[in-house]
Write a protein that holds these residues in place. Sequence first.
Motif, mmCIF file in Angstrom:
data_model
loop_
_atom_site.group_PDB
_atom_site.id
_atom_site.type_symbol
_atom_site.label_atom_id
_atom_site.label_comp_id
_atom_site.label_asym_id
_atom_site.label_seq_id
_atom_site.Cartn_x
_atom_site.Cartn_y
_atom_site.Cartn_z
ATOM 1 N N SER A 1 9.558 -10.691 -8.718
ATOM 2 C CA SER A 1 9.747 -11.760 -7.731
ATOM 3 C C SER A 1 9.303 -11.343 -6.341
ATOM 4 C CB SER A 1 11.216 -12.183 -7.704
ATOM 5 O OG SER A 1 12.045 -11.111 -7.250
ATOM 6 N N GLU A 2 9.370 -10.028 -6.051
ATOM 7 C CA GLU A 2 9.026 -9.538 -4.719
ATOM 8 C C GLU A 2 7.637 -8.907 -4.655
ATOM 9 O OE1 GLU A 2 11.374 -10.385 -2.458
ATOM 10 O OE2 GLU A 2 12.194 -11.260 -4.297
ATOM 11 N N ALA A 3 6.853 -9.063 -5.702
ATOM 12 C CA ALA A 3 5.528 -8.437 -5.748
ATOM 13 C C ALA A 3 4.531 -9.194 -4.888
ATOM 14 C CB ALA A 3 5.031 -8.367 -7.187
ATOM 15 N N HIS A 4 3.743 -8.457 -4.103
ATOM 16 C CA HIS A 4 2.694 -9.081 -3.301
ATOM 17 C C HIS A 4 1.658 -9.767 -4.175
ATOM 18 C CE1 HIS A 4 0.768 -5.359 -4.590
ATOM 19 N NE2 HIS A 4 -0.377 -5.921 -4.289
ATOM 20 N N SER A 5 1.549 -9.304 -5.427
ATOM 21 C CA SER A 5 0.518 -9.763 -6.354
ATOM 22 C C SER A 5 0.966 -10.920 -7.230
ATOM 23 C CB SER A 5 0.112 -8.581 -7.251
ATOM 24 O OG SER A 5 1.275 -7.997 -7.842
ATOM 25 N N ARG A 6 2.132 -11.443 -7.000
ATOM 26 C CA ARG A 6 2.692 -12.471 -7.875
ATOM 27 C C ARG A 6 1.756 -13.663 -8.028
ATOM 28 N NH1 ARG A 6 8.795 -15.114 -7.142
ATOM 29 N NH2 ARG A 6 8.448 -16.983 -8.409
ATOM 30 N N TYR A 7 1.002 -13.983 -6.987
ATOM 31 C CA TYR A 7 0.138 -15.169 -7.043
ATOM 32 C C TYR A 7 -0.938 -15.066 -8.107
ATOM 33 C CZ TYR A 7 -3.442 -12.681 -4.224
ATOM 34 O OH TYR A 7 -4.388 -11.792 -3.745
ATOM 35 N N THR B 1 9.422 -5.311 -7.266
ATOM 36 C CA THR B 1 8.136 -5.274 -6.582
ATOM 37 C C THR B 1 7.028 -5.033 -7.608
ATOM 38 O OG1 THR B 1 8.159 -2.875 -6.223
ATOM 39 C CG2 THR B 1 9.264 -4.255 -4.570
ATOM 40 N N HIS B 2 5.795 -4.980 -7.136
ATOM 41 C CA HIS B 2 4.659 -4.745 -8.025
ATOM 42 C C HIS B 2 4.809 -3.424 -8.774
ATOM 43 C CE1 HIS B 2 0.404 -5.117 -9.276
ATOM 44 N NE2 HIS B 2 0.410 -3.800 -9.182
ATOM 45 N N THR B 3 5.060 -2.350 -8.054
ATOM 46 C CA THR B 3 5.106 -1.031 -8.687
ATOM 47 C C THR B 3 6.417 -0.761 -9.412
ATOM 48 O OG1 THR B 3 5.769 -0.050 -6.566
ATOM 49 C CG2 THR B 3 3.419 0.008 -7.126
ATOM 50 N N ASP B 4 7.464 -1.548 -9.151
ATOM 51 C CA ASP B 4 8.701 -1.386 -9.915
ATOM 52 C C ASP B 4 8.425 -1.543 -11.409
ATOM 53 O OD1 ASP B 4 10.405 -0.882 -7.804
ATOM 54 O OD2 ASP B 4 11.068 -2.960 -7.595
ATOM 55 N N LEU B 5 7.485 -2.415 -11.746
ATOM 56 C CA LEU B 5 7.193 -2.687 -13.153
ATOM 57 C C LEU B 5 6.236 -1.663 -13.752
ATOM 58 C CD1 LEU B 5 7.016 -6.590 -13.236
ATOM 59 C CD2 LEU B 5 8.968 -5.056 -13.527
ATOM 60 N N TYR B 6 5.880 -0.645 -12.986
ATOM 61 C CA TYR B 6 5.115 0.479 -13.538
ATOM 62 C C TYR B 6 6.018 1.421 -14.339
ATOM 63 C CZ TYR B 6 0.962 -0.352 -10.541
ATOM 64 O OH TYR B 6 -0.161 -0.856 -9.939
ATOM 65 N N ASP B 7 7.182 1.757 -13.750
ATOM 66 C CA ASP B 7 7.951 2.839 -14.366
ATOM 67 C C ASP B 7 9.470 2.732 -14.224
ATOM 68 O OD1 ASP B 7 8.090 3.314 -11.627
ATOM 69 O OD2 ASP B 7 7.908 5.493 -11.835
ATOM 70 N N GLN B 8 9.950 1.691 -13.615
ATOM 71 C CA GLN B 8 11.400 1.577 -13.423
ATOM 72 C C GLN B 8 12.034 0.959 -14.675
ATOM 73 O OE1 GLN B 8 12.971 2.912 -10.560
ATOM 74 N NE2 GLN B 8 10.880 3.726 -10.531
ATOM 75 N N MET B 9 12.696 1.802 -15.454
ATOM 76 C CA MET B 9 13.205 1.364 -16.747
ATOM 77 C C MET B 9 14.257 0.263 -16.621
ATOM 78 S SD MET B 9 11.445 2.981 -18.961
ATOM 79 C CE MET B 9 12.351 2.822 -20.506
ATOM 80 N N ASP B 10 14.932 0.183 -15.486
ATOM 81 C CA ASP B 10 15.915 -0.878 -15.305
ATOM 82 C C ASP B 10 15.277 -2.185 -14.852
ATOM 83 O OD1 ASP B 10 15.214 0.209 -12.841
ATOM 84 O OD2 ASP B 10 17.147 -0.278 -11.926
ATOM 85 N N LYS B 11 13.991 -2.158 -14.569
ATOM 86 C CA LYS B 11 13.277 -3.356 -14.133
ATOM 87 C C LYS B 11 12.304 -3.876 -15.196
ATOM 88 C CE LYS B 11 14.731 -3.470 -9.729
ATOM 89 N NZ LYS B 11 15.433 -4.617 -9.095
ATOM 90 N N ILE B 12 11.635 -2.975 -15.905
ATOM 91 C CA ILE B 12 10.661 -3.403 -16.912
ATOM 92 C C ILE B 12 11.393 -4.160 -18.022
ATOM 93 C CG2 ILE B 12 8.918 -2.661 -18.567
ATOM 94 C CD1 ILE B 12 8.559 -0.114 -16.889
ATOM 95 N N PRO B 13 10.993 -5.394 -18.326
ATOM 96 C CA PRO B 13 11.732 -6.208 -19.308
ATOM 97 C C PRO B 13 11.314 -5.907 -20.751
ATOM 98 C CG PRO B 13 9.986 -7.516 -18.362
ATOM 99 C CD PRO B 13 9.928 -6.173 -17.659
ATOM 100 N N VAL C 1 0.846 -1.192 0.000
ATOM 101 C CA VAL C 1 0.000 0.000 0.000
ATOM 102 C C VAL C 1 0.886 1.247 0.000
ATOM 103 C CG1 VAL C 1 -1.766 1.288 1.249
ATOM 104 C CG2 VAL C 1 -1.889 -1.209 1.143
ATOM 105 N N LYS C 2 1.944 1.220 0.793
ATOM 106 C CA LYS C 2 2.886 2.345 0.812
ATOM 107 C C LYS C 2 3.554 2.523 -0.553
ATOM 108 C CE LYS C 2 3.912 1.474 5.694
ATOM 109 N NZ LYS C 2 4.950 1.058 6.647
ATOM 110 N N GLU C 3 3.835 1.415 -1.230
ATOM 111 C CA GLU C 3 4.443 1.500 -2.560
ATOM 112 C C GLU C 3 3.469 2.125 -3.558
ATOM 113 O OE1 GLU C 3 7.371 -2.400 -2.058
ATOM 114 O OE2 GLU C 3 5.460 -2.568 -3.121
ATOM 115 N N TYR C 4 2.194 1.762 -3.456
ATOM 116 C CA TYR C 4 1.188 2.411 -4.297
ATOM 117 C C TYR C 4 1.164 3.915 -4.047
ATOM 118 C CZ TYR C 4 -1.007 -1.990 -5.775
ATOM 119 O OH TYR C 4 -1.268 -3.217 -6.338
ATOM 120 N N ALA C 5 1.115 4.283 -2.786
ATOM 121 C CA ALA C 5 1.060 5.705 -2.437
ATOM 122 C C ALA C 5 2.299 6.433 -2.933
ATOM 123 C CB ALA C 5 0.910 5.871 -0.926
ATOM 124 N N ASP C 6 3.437 5.780 -2.818
ATOM 125 C CA ASP C 6 4.681 6.409 -3.268
ATOM 126 C C ASP C 6 4.641 6.681 -4.765
ATOM 127 O OD1 ASP C 6 7.524 7.156 -2.625
ATOM 128 O OD2 ASP C 6 7.909 5.633 -4.143
#
Length: 318
Positions: free
Chosen positions: A266-272, A294-306, A210-215
Motif C-alpha cells: 500500500s505504501e510502495a512508490h511503484s503501486r501505480y 513498501t516496495h522493498t518490504d515485499l522483497y524479504d520481509q517474511m511478515d509482509k510477503i503474502p 531510492v534509500k530503501e533500495y540502497a538499504d
Amino acid sequence: MELTQDWDKTFPKSDKVDHGKVTFTNRYGIELAGDLYTPKGEGPFAAIAVSGPFGAVKEQSSGLHAQTLAERGFVTLAFDPSYTGESGGAPRNLASPEINTEDFSAAVDYLGLLTNVDRERIGILGVCGFGGMGLNAAAADKRIKAVAATTMYDISRMMAKGYFDSTTPEQRADQLDQLSRQRWEDAAAGKPSYPPTALQNVTDDMPRFVKEYADYYTREESGFHPRSVNSNAAWTTTTPLSFMNMPLLSYIDEIAPRPTLLVHGSEAHSRYFSETAYENAAEPKELFIVEDATHTDLYDQMDKIPFDKFTSFFSENL
C-alpha cells in the motif's frame, strides 16, 4: 559453467526441501543458472519459475520466494536472467525486454522436462521488474497456466516515461539522442560503458524509495550479494534503449482466461504499475494490496510477503 556450490544466499537454508544448482539454455543459446527447490515426497508436483527483482540475483528475493513456496508443495526454480549473476551472456549486466521475457519461457522449458513435474501445471512468479517480464511471458506462452507479479515494475514504462510518467517528450528525445550517440563511443571502444554504481552513492536528499533500495542492496545484513547488479555494479549505459521503444505489457489482456495475480504494498512508490496492469488485464484477475508495506518490504520481509495468498492462488490454478 562453474556454479557456486556453497550456500551463499541472503536467507537461511531450509531443511524442509531439497536444493540443487541447475543450468538450462534459452532460445538464444544463452545458458542460464538456477536454484531448483523440490518438496519432500513423490510427485508429480506443480511447478513455479521465479525471478527478480530487476538487477537482483537468485540468491536474493527470488530465491527466498522459491524456497518458501517449495516448502508449501511446489517445485520451484529461481534463476538468474541472461547476462547477470551466474548465468551466461556477454556483455555483462545487460537487460533486454525480449531476452529477459524469453528467460521465463526457457525456465518453463526446463521445468516441463522434469519427471517429477506435471507440465500442465506450471506457473510463474515475477518480482519487481521481472513481474513485468513474467506478465509479458505469460501473454505469449500459453503453457504458463497462472502468473503472479509482486511489487511489480513495468521497466519499459519507467524507462520510456520516467518515474510517475514525468518525462516530457523533449526529455525523452534528448535521452534517446544521448544513448544513440553512446553507441558510437561503445563501438569505438569495443566494449560497453557502465555508469557509476548508483546505490553506493545515495544522499539524504534523494527520494525515500531510492534509500530503501540502497538499504536492501548494499547492506550485508540485508540483501547485499556480490553478484547482484544493484549491490555493487550497474547496467550498461545503453540498456534503456530497447525498453524505451518496446512496451512490455501491450498484450496483457491476452493472459486470460488464465488467471493473473498482482500483489503490491500500500505504501510502495511503484503501486501505480500494478494498478495500471490490473486495469488493462482481463478477468480472471486480482489486485492484492498488502497494507503498510513498501516496495522493498515485499522483497524479504517474511511478515509482509503474502505467502498464504501465493499458495492459495497457485494451488487453485495449477
